[in-house]
Write a protein that holds these residues in place. Sequence first.
Motif, PDB file in Angstrom:
ATOM      1  N   LEU A  60       0.942  -1.154  -0.006  1.00 34.26           N
ATOM      2  CA  LEU A  60       0.114  -0.035  -0.020  1.00 34.26           C
ATOM      3  C   LEU A  60       0.871   1.277  -0.098  1.00 34.26           C
ATOM      4  CD1 LEU A  60      -2.765  -1.251   2.379  1.00 34.26           C
ATOM      5  CD2 LEU A  60      -3.096  -0.694   0.217  1.00 34.26           C
ATOM      6  N   GLU A  61       1.896   1.297   0.752  1.00 29.91           N
ATOM      7  CA  GLU A  61       2.885   2.492   0.842  1.00 29.91           C
ATOM      8  C   GLU A  61       3.570   2.684  -0.538  1.00 29.91           C
ATOM      9  OE1 GLU A  61       4.188   2.857   5.549  1.00 29.91           O
ATOM     10  OE2 GLU A  61       5.374   1.545   4.053  1.00 29.91           O
ATOM     11  N   ARG A  62       3.891   1.653  -1.116  1.00 34.87           N
ATOM     12  CA  ARG A  62       4.534   1.707  -2.383  1.00 34.87           C
ATOM     13  C   ARG A  62       3.762   1.820  -3.708  1.00 34.87           C
ATOM     14  NH1 ARG A  62       9.453  -2.437  -4.350  1.00 34.87           N
ATOM     15  NH2 ARG A  62       9.936  -1.147  -6.291  1.00 34.87           N
ATOM     16  N   PHE A  63       2.732   1.083  -3.647  1.00 30.54           N
ATOM     17  CA  PHE A  63       1.930   1.297  -5.002  1.00 30.54           C
ATOM     18  C   PHE A  63       0.710   2.008  -4.795  1.00 30.54           C
ATOM     19  CE2 PHE A  63       4.362  -2.674  -5.224  1.00 30.54           C
ATOM     20  CZ  PHE A  63       5.176  -2.285  -6.379  1.00 30.54           C
ATOM     21  N   GLY A  64       0.034   2.096  -3.544  1.00 26.19           N
ATOM     22  CA  GLY A  64      -1.168   2.794  -3.360  1.00 26.19           C
ATOM     23  C   GLY A  64      -2.505   1.862  -3.304  1.00 26.19           C
ATOM     24  N   GLN A  65      -3.480   2.426  -3.067  1.00 30.16           N
ATOM     25  CA  GLN A  65      -4.687   1.652  -2.937  1.00 30.16           C
ATOM     26  C   GLN A  65      -5.275   1.205  -4.112  1.00 30.16           C
ATOM     27  OE1 GLN A  65      -8.462   3.285  -0.841  1.00 30.16           O
ATOM     28  NE2 GLN A  65      -9.028   3.281  -3.058  1.00 30.16           N
ATOM     29  N   THR A  66      -5.225   1.865  -5.274  1.00 32.46           N
ATOM     30  CA  THR A  66      -5.954   1.417  -6.406  1.00 32.46           C
ATOM     31  C   THR A  66      -5.149   0.218  -7.038  1.00 32.46           C
ATOM     32  OG1 THR A  66      -6.752   3.577  -6.807  1.00 32.46           O
ATOM     33  CG2 THR A  66      -6.464   2.302  -8.834  1.00 32.46           C
ATOM     34  N   ARG A  67      -3.995   0.490  -7.148  1.00 32.77           N
ATOM     35  CA  ARG A  67      -3.000  -0.609  -7.831  1.00 32.77           C
ATOM     36  C   ARG A  67      -3.057  -1.962  -6.945  1.00 32.77           C
ATOM     37  NH1 ARG A  67       2.464   2.478  -9.746  1.00 32.77           N
ATOM     38  NH2 ARG A  67       1.547   3.865  -8.041  1.00 32.77           N
ATOM     39  N   THR A  68      -3.235  -1.774  -5.773  1.00 38.03           N
ATOM     40  CA  THR A  68      -3.226  -3.001  -4.760  1.00 38.03           C
ATOM     41  C   THR A  68      -4.600  -3.518  -4.966  1.00 38.03           C
ATOM     42  OG1 THR A  68      -1.791  -1.775  -3.090  1.00 38.03           O
ATOM     43  CG2 THR A  68      -3.178  -3.695  -2.278  1.00 38.03           C
ATOM     44  N   LEU A  69      -5.415  -3.033  -5.248  1.00 37.34           N
ATOM     45  CA  LEU A  69      -7.085  -3.587  -5.303  1.00 37.34           C
ATOM     46  C   LEU A  69      -6.888  -4.264  -6.620  1.00 37.34           C
ATOM     47  CD1 LEU A  69      -9.285  -1.069  -3.754  1.00 37.34           C
ATOM     48  CD2 LEU A  69      -8.781  -3.172  -2.754  1.00 37.34           C
ATOM     49  N   LEU A 120     -14.014  -2.582  -9.732  1.00 34.53           N
ATOM     50  CA  LEU A 120     -14.589  -1.817  -8.617  1.00 34.53           C
ATOM     51  C   LEU A 120     -13.731  -1.059  -7.697  1.00 34.53           C
ATOM     52  CD1 LEU A 120     -17.370  -3.887  -6.858  1.00 34.53           C
ATOM     53  CD2 LEU A 120     -17.768  -2.091  -8.565  1.00 34.53           C
ATOM     54  N   GLY A 121     -12.393  -1.784  -7.724  1.00 39.32           N
ATOM     55  CA  GLY A 121     -11.207  -1.176  -7.088  1.00 39.32           C
ATOM     56  C   GLY A 121     -10.622   0.024  -7.885  1.00 39.32           C
ATOM     57  N   TYR A 122     -10.774  -0.172  -9.312  1.00 39.42           N
ATOM     58  CA  TYR A 122     -10.334   0.817 -10.308  1.00 39.42           C
ATOM     59  C   TYR A 122     -11.373   2.053 -10.484  1.00 39.42           C
ATOM     60  CZ  TYR A 122      -8.900   3.077 -14.561  1.00 39.42           C
ATOM     61  OH  TYR A 122      -8.140   3.988 -15.420  1.00 39.42           O
ATOM     62  N   SER A 123     -12.411   1.646 -10.322  1.00 37.26           N
ATOM     63  CA  SER A 123     -13.712   2.616 -10.176  1.00 37.26           C
ATOM     64  C   SER A 123     -13.554   3.584  -8.947  1.00 37.26           C
ATOM     65  CB  SER A 123     -15.100   2.073 -10.249  1.00 37.26           C
ATOM     66  OG  SER A 123     -15.367   1.642  -8.854  1.00 37.26           O
ATOM     67  N   ALA A 124     -12.834   2.980  -7.809  1.00 33.67           N
ATOM     68  CA  ALA A 124     -12.834   3.797  -6.481  1.00 33.67           C
ATOM     69  C   ALA A 124     -11.535   4.528  -6.448  1.00 33.67           C
ATOM     70  CB  ALA A 124     -12.887   3.014  -5.434  1.00 33.67           C
ATOM     71  N   ARG A 125     -10.621   4.774  -7.646  1.00 33.77           N
ATOM     72  CA  ARG A 125      -9.333   5.475  -7.767  1.00 33.77           C
ATOM     73  C   ARG A 125      -9.655   6.805  -7.286  1.00 33.77           C
ATOM     74  NH1 ARG A 125     -11.619   4.789 -12.471  1.00 33.77           N
ATOM     75  NH2 ARG A 125     -11.489   6.523 -14.071  1.00 33.77           N
ATOM     76  N   ASN A 126     -10.714   7.418  -7.576  1.00 31.41           N
ATOM     77  CA  ASN A 126     -10.714   8.745  -7.000  1.00 31.41           C
ATOM     78  C   ASN A 126     -11.201   9.090  -5.691  1.00 31.41           C
ATOM     79  OD1 ASN A 126      -9.864   9.540  -9.648  1.00 31.41           O
ATOM     80  ND2 ASN A 126     -11.807   9.562 -10.683  1.00 31.41           N
ATOM     81  N   ALA A 127     -11.350   8.047  -4.991  1.00 22.87           N
ATOM     82  CA  ALA A 127     -12.247   8.431  -3.831  1.00 22.87           C
ATOM     83  C   ALA A 127     -11.165   8.199  -2.409  1.00 22.87           C
ATOM     84  CB  ALA A 127     -12.825   6.912  -3.476  1.00 22.87           C
ATOM     85  N   ARG A 162      -2.361   9.655   1.172  1.00 19.51           N
ATOM     86  CA  ARG A 162      -1.815   8.538   0.729  1.00 19.51           C
ATOM     87  C   ARG A 162      -1.604   7.596   1.833  1.00 19.51           C
ATOM     88  NH1 ARG A 162       0.213   6.729  -4.015  1.00 19.51           N
ATOM     89  NH2 ARG A 162       2.103   5.305  -3.532  1.00 19.51           N
ATOM     90  N   ALA A 163      -1.750   7.962   2.944  1.00 18.05           N
ATOM     91  CA  ALA A 163      -1.789   6.905   4.206  1.00 18.05           C
ATOM     92  C   ALA A 163      -2.853   5.924   3.738  1.00 18.05           C
ATOM     93  CB  ALA A 163      -1.822   7.871   5.384  1.00 18.05           C
ATOM     94  N   ILE A 164      -3.936   6.368   3.534  1.00 19.63           N
ATOM     95  CA  ILE A 164      -4.968   5.343   2.949  1.00 19.63           C
ATOM     96  C   ILE A 164      -4.870   4.680   1.769  1.00 19.63           C
ATOM     97  CG2 ILE A 164      -7.466   4.843   3.188  1.00 19.63           C
ATOM     98  CD1 ILE A 164      -6.447   5.420   5.799  1.00 19.63           C
ATOM     99  N   GLU A 165      -4.440   5.573   0.954  1.00 16.74           N
ATOM    100  CA  GLU A 165      -4.375   5.179  -0.539  1.00 16.74           C
ATOM    101  C   GLU A 165      -3.285   4.125  -0.887  1.00 16.74           C
ATOM    102  OE1 GLU A 165      -4.376   8.023  -3.675  1.00 16.74           O
ATOM    103  OE2 GLU A 165      -2.213   7.377  -4.147  1.00 16.74           O
TER     104      GLU A 165
END
Length: 411
Positions: free
Chosen positions: A290-299, A397-404, A408-411
């Motif tokens: 999550l720290e390296r790639f972020g929420q969207t890419r992880t999902l 759905l994870g990709y659709s949430a990319r703007n949510a 960065r701590a959560i992303e």
Amino acid sequence: MPRVNKIRTAVSGGPGKDAAPLPPARLRTALTVFFALDGFLFAGWVVRIPAIKHRTGATASTLGLALLGVSAGAVITMMLTGRLCRRYGSHAVTVVCGVLLSLSIALPAQTGSALTLGLVLLLFGAAYGGMNVSMNSAAVDLVSALRRPVMPSFHAAFSFGGMAGAGLGGLVAGGLPPATHLAALTGLGLAVTAVTGPVLLRGGHSAPPSEQRAANQPEPSKGLSTQARRIVILFGAIALCTAYGEGALAEWGALHLGQDLDASPGLAAAGYSLFALTMAVGRLSGTTLLERFGQTRTLVTGGATAAAGMLLGALAPVLWLALLGFAVAGLGLANIFPVAVGRAGALAGPSGVAAASTLGYGGMLLGPPVIGFLADWTSLPVALTTVTLLAATAALLGYSARNATNNRAIE
């Protein structure tokens, strides 16, 4: 992104008075223990289901109805637990649910019919569901305080606890009756709660509603915008897709390996163990991902990996390829549920955790019967490919949430 409530400790006998803050590392350790205990106790119950089935004289169908008590009890109490967490604090509710879960796990072995089994499993499921919402709510607060996406590490503790509980249960199943085994788990659960619970209670809890408003953090039930509610539902749907796969593999994975690929009982059981192991390992690396790639890419990557792995696991013509597919699916699914629940909690507090968890458990409840009906209609391997479909849906759905994501701590 709502501002973070400070972690604080109340002076004993003086509610509302601040004392020296408890180190976040101690809170994280205590919360990790509760996640591990939750998985350990639940797995301890699961491995004794065959013996309890024999004791109650239940048929396969009546046992299935009785087992719905766990999911029904969990789903019914989840939204209530969200409100209790807002009123009394997620730490206190976690400790109370830890006590209730430890006490209720001894009850199934005392029943003599499928009806009474189903009734006590409602209580067990209620404690289990309440504990899952409250400890995830506490974890969301701690993630925000630490400003690091450590949520997957808590779920890794749950996975390892489950593996330990299942392993110990398998070792003692031949020598201990279920009543003795589950009573011992009650004692162990109460002892762990007695030792670890005071740390959570000294660690404080989310600020009361008046302080939330002072910190510009709206109450989830009143202050969320329509868009925020939709985002919570979106992450709940992602949790559902993941839980569907976990439930399907838990209920049908071993049968698929034994029935369709002629695996021995030991190897068939090892299939789910391998899935659980890779899921736990994947969660250990979740914070780094999550720290390296972020929420969207992880999902997205997790969902795509799980879809590919489960397609292989379901349709592979030989056992070793199917086992490899199960392992890959576990790695892919590992961090999707923690990220989804964590993000819903970051947006809406305990109510967000409750909503996402309820949808997630709905998926776990839905998966096994859907696959059973499809297996009768087509075949079990084809039915298991629905896990692939749901994992791919989670990726979309994870990709659709990319703007949510707002930080960065959560992303």
